[in-house]
Design an enzyme around this catalytic site. Structure first.
Site: not given
Lengths: 855, 212
Positions: A80-83, A85, A100, A201
């Site tokens: 994902g955008g941050m890390g 999974v 995550k 979101d």
């Protein structure tokens, strides 16, 4: 003085990445906080970018089997955008979880870390059968993670919708089942809102699908804890663009409350019902623009079997203004429940005029149906815009508004604004309307208002004579009303001004439009849509008169972000287009490109991808790309514009021919002179036939064609064109113009290349004297002329004369290194060549040695 | 890896993989395709005009470029200092020029030149190299598209630097030589451009496959 901070940061990044910094941590610790922040931010940005291009970069160093505290990584589920999974096994409880993991905890920015923790905090407070449960949050080996319930199957609603799109048909009972599942999600969100957590979101890829088909909402990654000031401070855009609410797009502070989730769930519902997103676009900016400014199509226009009530519920959730949506997501859930229980829903479809207004916004106004809707739209918006006057005499205004609306509704009865083909043509409707207006002599206020509106409708269909006639009548009637007549008078002035501009009477158009602008500015706020619109019309007319100094402030004011109102899309794209040309004329190509691209997206949205207007902007963009040396893109843009013009206007229209000429220029920029010549020849022949061979447009094409022939070393083809150009060019371009001197140089070259060397020398000597006198001794045209003269002197074996000229060139190049077409080393080599012809070998060798070490 | 680790933009890592792939080490070609596909895809998007785009999908071009790259990999000289990304960029331009000339994607002569088994191998390598799921693939592609769009919006010289540094995997020194500037100039530009591009990535909120 110290270097600016970004330069210092750049130099430090260099030291660190080139391994010359020694102890990086110590180096960073010793820096001033602001500089350290910039360096750290740069390093994080560079790492993110490297990872973005190379999967397996940051975060990719984790491997299946690796242990992170009590979790053993089983397999990567996604990034994902941050890390990343992972599916992981929790040893103590012997259960599978979704883990995550934030990308490289050691380099996480505090803001990123805070967002990650906030997500955990928000999620951990929620326990609901339709919300994914958060088990734990922690940090191991410098990596931050959240352990969540693993939803078996791992499919999302986005996957399911993709499969349905691929299958091409919907299963029986689909819509009812969809309503049940969406009601579950709405209730889960209502529960979260009550707990003080807004998701922010909501989108299909954040809704997971259980094996039994139940939906569960996850990823509170952007969740805002209501009352947490940290997140509302920045006003940053957060969220996925396709499902964002208009207030999120606007980044309005404090305006991203629970109603943002209502909108995003509405957008998700829209996709579930139609398998299409409500707002699509080629770029994020385009999507964001549509979210703010365009109405989604009725879901039943896409899939006619969508139940009417579900379409109404969905569109009600997608209202632009939060206060017009469901007041809470629980009300959204309740309406879905009512639908499922076959009870009347609370949401109401919009009224007739409101629908017409929306329809008009969504459709180009070129069709008869579009014009009819535009008329209705004009009626409504006009009454609203003039509220300044309405306040003075609210009762009379309300009565007028009602009468105008009734009249229009009667007039258009039987011609649905929702269909592009009515039973009557617009001309018949207008004739009918004019007859009826004549009977309203005892109601001059209503009469004036209607005349203005019908004049606008006539203008909209390019019936300029009728538009002028109606607008003049409108002015006459409005004149009898004094100040009360102002709204109608404004409409008439606007119509008259635009009509005159369309007919090529620019000065007259400016006169009307200036009065329209000044009168509008006197009664409305400077930032209001009415004033911005009037300023743009006036500026566009001024630009066509090449009065950009007067136009620029008007255009900038029209695009100004200040004030309570943002410019309407039609106003914005027109202003962007003209401002683009102002920037282009100043050689500010980046700014010009950005404005043209904005205008292009806007016109495509307003008028469709193949509208003539779009062709014009494509050519404008091509000019920019050509100037920036990107001939390939310029070529492609010209080809698109040419195709549009040819299809819409025919091959003989001057715009089609103009596009062909631009296409030739784009080929020439790429050095493809064969194709450039073919395009320029086509343009020249067409213009000669349509206008005359000596018309300025045709001469321009001929001039380009001559340049192509010279590049192609076809002087014999260039010669007759050049003679014609020289004969007529003095008058067209001006005998003292640079363009004309360029033609003279070309003539000299053609003479030389066709073996008429003496004639060429005479011709070029004369030109040189003029160029040195007018442009100065160091001008590039002086250098070009000197080089050609030297070449032909060599060919007549006048080596001494050639050497003298080559020396002069070298002197100029040394005085202006890098500023001319010829480099110092080329100038040295050319002189060396002549010296060798003179038999002065040593000098030649020395010059060549010098050339080897020169730029 | 921490801030102190300068190795994250290392051409050496790529060249090492190229050497291993040339020696047919197991999995090396797979790793190489994985490592460079985002960059190649970006180069394709950047150089592909709308006309070519109408005629073929960038993913097909990607496959074609990799086919050509793996077939001629033995000819790439890792000792000459040419960035592998720049070499791939040449293949991208050549492939796109071929398509623009109206020739089909699959060149008969190159098929003949390569043994049938190598095409099967290529298909296998490409199949093995896609990320773990369709949404990851989409995520990767969208990320690169977003970055290429941001690069396209940069002014001329900055765009040139961005393409050379991030897509062609040139070092700052290579870029400096190419543009006739100092290495420090290039680092200052890279620092600035890096922020713009990272912001573009950030503004879009990343692309979450969000599989929980």
């Amino acid at each position: 003085m110290d270097a600016p901070l970004p330069d210092q940061a750049g130099a430090l990044v260099e030291q660190i990445l080139e391994g010359a910094a020694g102890d990086v941590d110590a180096l960073l610790a010793a820096l001033e906080p602001e500089l350290r922040g910039q360096v750290e931010e740069a390093l994080v940005a560079l790492r993110r970018l490297d990872g973005a291009f190379a999967p397996g970069g940051p975060g990719g160093d984790l491997q299946a089997g690796q242990e992170l505290g009590e979790y053993r990584l089983v397999r990567l589920l996604g990034r994902g955008g941050m890390g990343t999974v992972w599916e992981a096994e929790q040893a103590t409880l012997r259960r599978r979880v979704a883990l995550k993991i934030l990308d490289s905890g050691q380099v996480a920015q505090p803001q990123q870390l805070a967002r990650f923790r906030r997500e955990a905090e928000a999620g951990a407070r929620l326990r609901h059968p339709h919300i994914v449960t958060v088990h734990a949050v922690g940090e191991e080996q410098g990596r931050h993670y959240i352990a969540q319930e693993l939803v078996e199957g791992g499919r999302t609603l986005a996957d399911e919708l993709a499969e349905l799109r691929q299958a091409g048909r919907l299963p029986a009972g689909y819509y009812r089942r969809a309503a049940e599942r969406l009601a579950d999600v709405a209730r889960a969100l209502a529960y979260a809102h009550e707990a003080g957590v807004v998701h922010r979101d909501v989108k299909p890829s954040n809704i997971l699908v259980e094996r039994d088909g139940r939906l569960r909402i996850g990823d509170f990654g952007l969740a805002m804890l209501v009352g947490d000031p940290a997140l509302s401070r920045s006003g940053d855009i957060a969220g996925t663009p396709f499902y964002m609410s208009p207030e999120q797009v606007a980044g309005r502070r404090g305006a991203q409350g629970p109603s943002a989730d209502v909108f995003s769930l509405g957008a998700t519902m829209y996709e579930v019902l139609t398998l299409q997103r409500p707002f699509e676009g080629d770029s994020i900016l385009e999507v964001l623009g549509k979210i703010r400014e365009t109405e989604p199509r009725d879901p039943r226009e896409i899939r006619e079997r969508v139940p009417a009530d579900l379409a109404v519920i969905c569109l009600h959730a997608l209202e632009k203004k939060p206060e017009r949506r469901y007041p809470a997501i629980s009300a959204f859930a309740e309406d879905l429940r009512r639908f499922l229980a076959d009870q009347p829903i609370t949401a109401r479809p919009p009224g007739v005029l409101e629908r017409a207004q929306r329809w008009a916004r969504r459709h180009p106004v070129a069709t008869v149906g579009g014009s009819i809707a535009a008329v209705a739209f004009a009626a409504v918006s006009f009454l609203l815009v003039q509220n300044a006057l309405a306040r003075k005499d609210a009762e009379a205004e309300a009565s007028t508004a009602q009468n105008v609306t009734d009249f229009l509704e009667d007039l258009f009865r039987g011609v649905s604004p929702f269909e592009t083909r009515g039973s009557r043509t617009l001309k018949e409707i207008l004739d009918d309307g004019i007859r009826q207006i004549d009977q309203l002599d005892d109601e001059p206020r209503v009469q004036a208002r209607l005349l203005g509106i019908l004049a606008y409708a006539a203008l909209d269909t390019a019936d300029f004579a009728r538009a002028d006639e109606l607008a003049q009548r409108c002015l006459l009637v409005a004149g009898t009303l004094g100040e009360e007549g102002d709204p109608a008078r404004l409409r008439a002035l606007s119509v008259l001004g635009q009509s005159q501009v369309h007919q090529g009477h620019l000065e007259e158009g400016v006169r009307f439009l200036r009065e329209y602008y000044e009168r509008t500015a006197a009664i409305a706020e400077a930032a209001s849509p009415a004033v911005r619109s009037a300023a743009t019309y006036l500026a566009a007319a001024l630009m066509q008169l090449e009065r950009s100094d007067e136009a620029e402030p008007l255009l900038r004011a029209a695009l100004s972000p200040g004030g309570p109102e943002l410019p309407q899309i039609g106003v914005r794209v027109t202003a962007q287009y003209w401002l683009g040309w102002i920037e282009f004329d100043r050689s500010h190509y980046v700014a010009a490109e950005s404005l043209f691209r904005g205008a292009l997206a806007g016109y495509q949205q307003l008028d469709g991808p193949d509208h003539v207007q779009v062709g014009g902007v494509l050519l404008a963009l091509a000019s920019v790309r050509s100037e920036q040396g990107d001939g390939a893109e310029a070529q492609s843009l010209c080809e698109r514009a040419h195709a549009i013009y040819e299809r819409e206007l025919g091959p003989d229209d001057h715009r089609t021919i103009g596009a062909l000429m631009e296409l030739g220029n784009a080929f020439a920029v790429q050095g493809n002179h064969e194709q450039a010549a073919a395009a320029h020849r086509g343009a020249y022949d067409a213009l000669s036939a349509k206008l005359s061979p000596t018309h300025p447009f045709a001469l321009n094409a001929a001039s380009n064609l001559v340049a192509d022939y010279i590049k192609l070393e076809r002087p014999a083809d260039a010669a007759p064109l050049l003679d014609s150009l020289l004969e007529h060019g003095a008058e067209v371009f001006g005998a003292d113009s640079m363009s004309y001197r360029m033609l003279r140089l070309k003539k000299g070259i053609v003479l030389g290349e066709t073996g008429q060397l003496e004639e060429a020398l005479r011709w070029l000597e004369e030109l040189l004297a003029d160029v040195e006198r007018i442009e100065g001794p160091d001008h590039s045209l002086t250098v070009d002329t000197l080089c050609r003269l030297a070449l032909y002197r060599e060919e007549t074996q006048d080596y001494a004369g050639a050497a003298e000229l080559r020396e002069r060139v070298l002197e100029i190049v040394r005085r202006r290194p890098g500023a001319l077409h010829i480099s110092t080393s080329d100038a040295l080599r050319s002189l060396a060549h002549v010296r060798r012809l003179q038999g002065r070998e040593e000098e030649a060798a020395a010059l060549e040695a010098e050339a080897g070490s020169s730029p | 890896m921490s801030l102190a680790d300068p190795g994250f933009h290392s051409r050496e890592r790529t060249l090492d993989l190229v050497r291993q792939a040339q020696q047919q080490s197991p999995g090396a070609d797979d790793a190489l395709v994985r490592r460079m596909s985002g960059r190649v895809y970006g180069l394709i998007l950047l150089h592909m005009g709308p006309e070519v785009r109408r005629r073929c999908d960038p993913e097909d071009v990607l496959q074609e470029v990799w086919g050509e790259a793996l077939r001629s990999l033995s000819g790439f000289d890792t000792g000459r200092g040419t960035p592998f990304g720049a070499w791939l960029a040449t293949l991208v331009r050549r492939t796109l020029a071929r398509i623009a000339d109206g020739r089909r994607l699959e060149e008969p002569e190159s098929q003949l030149a390569s043994p049938a088994s190598s095409r099967a191998l290529l298909a296998q390598v490409l199949a093995d190299s896609v990320p773990a799921s369709p949404s990851m693939e989409l995520s990767r592609r969208e990320t690169v598209e977003r970055l290429v769009a941001a690069i396209g919006r940069l002014p001329g010289e900055q765009r040139e630097v961005a393409v050379a540094y991030w897509l062609e995997e040139c070092t700052a020194e290579d870029v400096a030589q190419r543009l006739g500037k100092t290495r420090t100039n290039i680092y200052v530009m890279i620092t600035r451009i890096g922020k713009v591009l990272a912001d573009a990535l950030q503004d879009a909120g990343g692309s979450d496959p969000a599989r929980w």
